[in-house]
Design a protein around this motif. Sequence first.
Motif: not given
Length: 283
Positions: A137-157
Amino acid sequence: YADNAMYKAKDEGRDNFQFYTKEMTELAFERVVLESNIRQALINDEFTLYYQPQFNGSTKEIIGMEALIRWEHPSLGLIPPSKFIPLAEESSLIIEIDNWVMKTAMKQIKEWYDKGLSPGVLSLNLAIKQLESAVFLDTLKKRMDESSFLPEWLKLEVLERDVMRNPQDNVEKLNLIHKLGVELALDDFGTGQSSLTYLKRFPLDELKIDRSFIKDINQDAEDDAIVMAIIALAKSMKLNIIAEGVETEEQLSFLLDNGCQNIQGYYFSKPLNAIAMEKLLKE
Ligand code: C2E
Ligand code: MG
Ligand code: MG
Ligand code: MG
């Protein structure tokens, strides 16, 4: 897992006129699929991402894309994930690989958004080891922060067969991810054993109908019935539905007629490297 992958590849080779070449390449694969080689490939930056677009089958618009890893081996060429992901999944290597995938794909998608293109939602395959790891969970949050990636752009399968093995624990993890605003899809749906109770309890957004059911649409009445049943199930549970492995016009029509709009498959596009994908997005 590894044996299974090899067996499948051999099976495919049987009615292939390139039989001998394939068998020989396979021996090379067997050697390459050693943990130490995978580790070295990470260091040498030999992995690459392909992106397969997902379409609204009616409007023909791109709604998103799935990142699919390949290994650009210096002497063996492009190696598909079936040849090394199963082995990587037996160790923590899969976590390193999927961290690389997450970072690379997010960076790429963000770049496309920044260029004014519309890549839609990025789907990433999440290995069960990754989901179960305490730091994910922390890795995911960190990755999104680092790349200014919005959560609504992401889907996990997540794979149905993996996640249903330990549903109680996984449901909690999935809830935490979902709370971030990230979508969740159940991959290869229909091949694992889903408990309907957990299907209801999982914070899912989407079911992906497995390719094996799509393959024989209009040729195998049972598969037709299964596909229609999965679509009905998704509708009644208010889940999105997407079909993978759609190769023909006939399969597409069947799916559209039966209420499955979202389509991934060779009919529209094979997985593309980043350059080809960017070209497609610009069209
Ligand atoms: P998947 O997640 O079910 O991905 C769909 C697979 O179906 C992909 O195979 C894709 O190339 C293939 N496919 C899509 N449309 C068609 C079609 O119309 N016809 C046919 N014959 N095939 C189609 P690929 O890329 O070889 O990946 C295989 C599996 O490897 C994936 O299945 C996924 O489970 C795993 N995988 C791929 N990339 C990653 C990754 O980055 N991380 C993890 N953990 N697993 C990955
Ligand atoms: Mg997938
Ligand atoms: Mg799948
Ligand atoms: Mg699959």
